[in-house]
Write a protein that holds these residues in place. Sequence first.
Motif, PDB file in Angstrom:
ATOM      1  N   MET A  30       0.846  -1.192   0.000  1.00  0.00           N
ATOM      2  CA  MET A  30       0.000   0.000   0.000  1.00  0.00           C
ATOM      3  C   MET A  30       0.884   1.246   0.000  1.00  0.00           C
ATOM      4  O   MET A  30       2.050   1.177   0.401  1.00  0.00           O
ATOM      5  CB  MET A  30      -0.933  -0.011   1.199  1.00  0.00           C
ATOM      6  CG  MET A  30      -1.845  -1.237   1.182  1.00  0.00           C
ATOM      7  SD  MET A  30      -2.944  -1.326   2.601  1.00  0.00           S
ATOM      8  CE  MET A  30      -4.154  -0.117   2.110  1.00  0.00           C
ATOM      9  N   GLU A  31       0.321   2.367  -0.458  1.00  0.00           N
ATOM     10  CA  GLU A  31       1.069   3.616  -0.474  1.00  0.00           C
ATOM     11  C   GLU A  31       0.125   4.779  -0.209  1.00  0.00           C
ATOM     12  O   GLU A  31      -1.095   4.658  -0.322  1.00  0.00           O
ATOM     13  CB  GLU A  31       1.792   3.819  -1.795  1.00  0.00           C
ATOM     14  CG  GLU A  31       0.872   4.102  -2.965  1.00  0.00           C
ATOM     15  CD  GLU A  31       1.610   4.327  -4.272  1.00  0.00           C
ATOM     16  OE1 GLU A  31       2.834   4.207  -4.307  1.00  0.00           O
ATOM     17  OE2 GLU A  31       0.926   4.622  -5.264  1.00  0.00           O
ATOM     18  N   MET A  32       0.707   5.915   0.136  1.00  0.00           N
ATOM     19  CA  MET A  32      -0.032   7.155   0.303  1.00  0.00           C
ATOM     20  C   MET A  32       0.821   8.269  -0.271  1.00  0.00           C
ATOM     21  O   MET A  32       1.975   8.428   0.107  1.00  0.00           O
ATOM     22  CB  MET A  32      -0.296   7.428   1.790  1.00  0.00           C
ATOM     23  CG  MET A  32      -1.062   8.722   2.019  1.00  0.00           C
ATOM     24  SD  MET A  32      -1.458   8.989   3.762  1.00  0.00           S
ATOM     25  CE  MET A  32       0.104   9.641   4.345  1.00  0.00           C
ATOM     26  N   LYS A  33       0.264   9.016  -1.216  1.00  0.00           N
ATOM     27  CA  LYS A  33       0.997  10.121  -1.819  1.00  0.00           C
ATOM     28  C   LYS A  33       1.042  11.284  -0.834  1.00  0.00           C
ATOM     29  O   LYS A  33       0.031  11.639  -0.222  1.00  0.00           O
ATOM     30  CB  LYS A  33       0.334  10.561  -3.118  1.00  0.00           C
ATOM     31  CG  LYS A  33       1.108  11.630  -3.843  1.00  0.00           C
ATOM     32  CD  LYS A  33       0.484  11.963  -5.176  1.00  0.00           C
ATOM     33  CE  LYS A  33       1.326  13.054  -5.822  1.00  0.00           C
ATOM     34  NZ  LYS A  33       0.811  13.420  -7.127  1.00  0.00           N
ATOM     35  N   LEU A  34       2.199  11.873  -0.674  1.00  0.00           N
ATOM     36  CA  LEU A  34       2.375  13.013   0.223  1.00  0.00           C
ATOM     37  C   LEU A  34       2.485  14.321  -0.540  1.00  0.00           C
ATOM     38  O   LEU A  34       2.895  14.370  -1.648  1.00  0.00           O
ATOM     39  CB  LEU A  34       3.628  12.831   1.075  1.00  0.00           C
ATOM     40  CG  LEU A  34       3.628  11.596   1.959  1.00  0.00           C
ATOM     41  CD1 LEU A  34       4.951  11.467   2.687  1.00  0.00           C
ATOM     42  CD2 LEU A  34       2.472  11.641   2.944  1.00  0.00           C
TER      43      LEU A  34
END
Length: 92
Positions: free
Chosen positions: A88-92
């Motif tokens: 999983m990832e989250m764009k910052l």
Amino acid sequence: FIAGYCFCQIHKIAGSSVLADRTELYIDDLCVDENRRGQHIATRLYDHVTAFAKSAGCSFITLNVWCGNDSAQRFYEHMGMRPRHIMMEMKL
């Protein structure tokens, strides 16, 4: 004319705290020219890679599939693959 290709790497896993020692063949990229899709080229490539992996002493074949690439995921599941983990990832 190249109808498709498959790039692979052999990974030897040893000393992992979460995985037993083993040898895997990782499929980095399997691609078929969009004009040649539906001709079972991907299946023939995958079958060839599977035979190679067995002859090289691999106990698993692994790969990554992008979320949203539903046709690729269906193809790999049809070939017998099952999800092992989800990144999983989250764009910052």
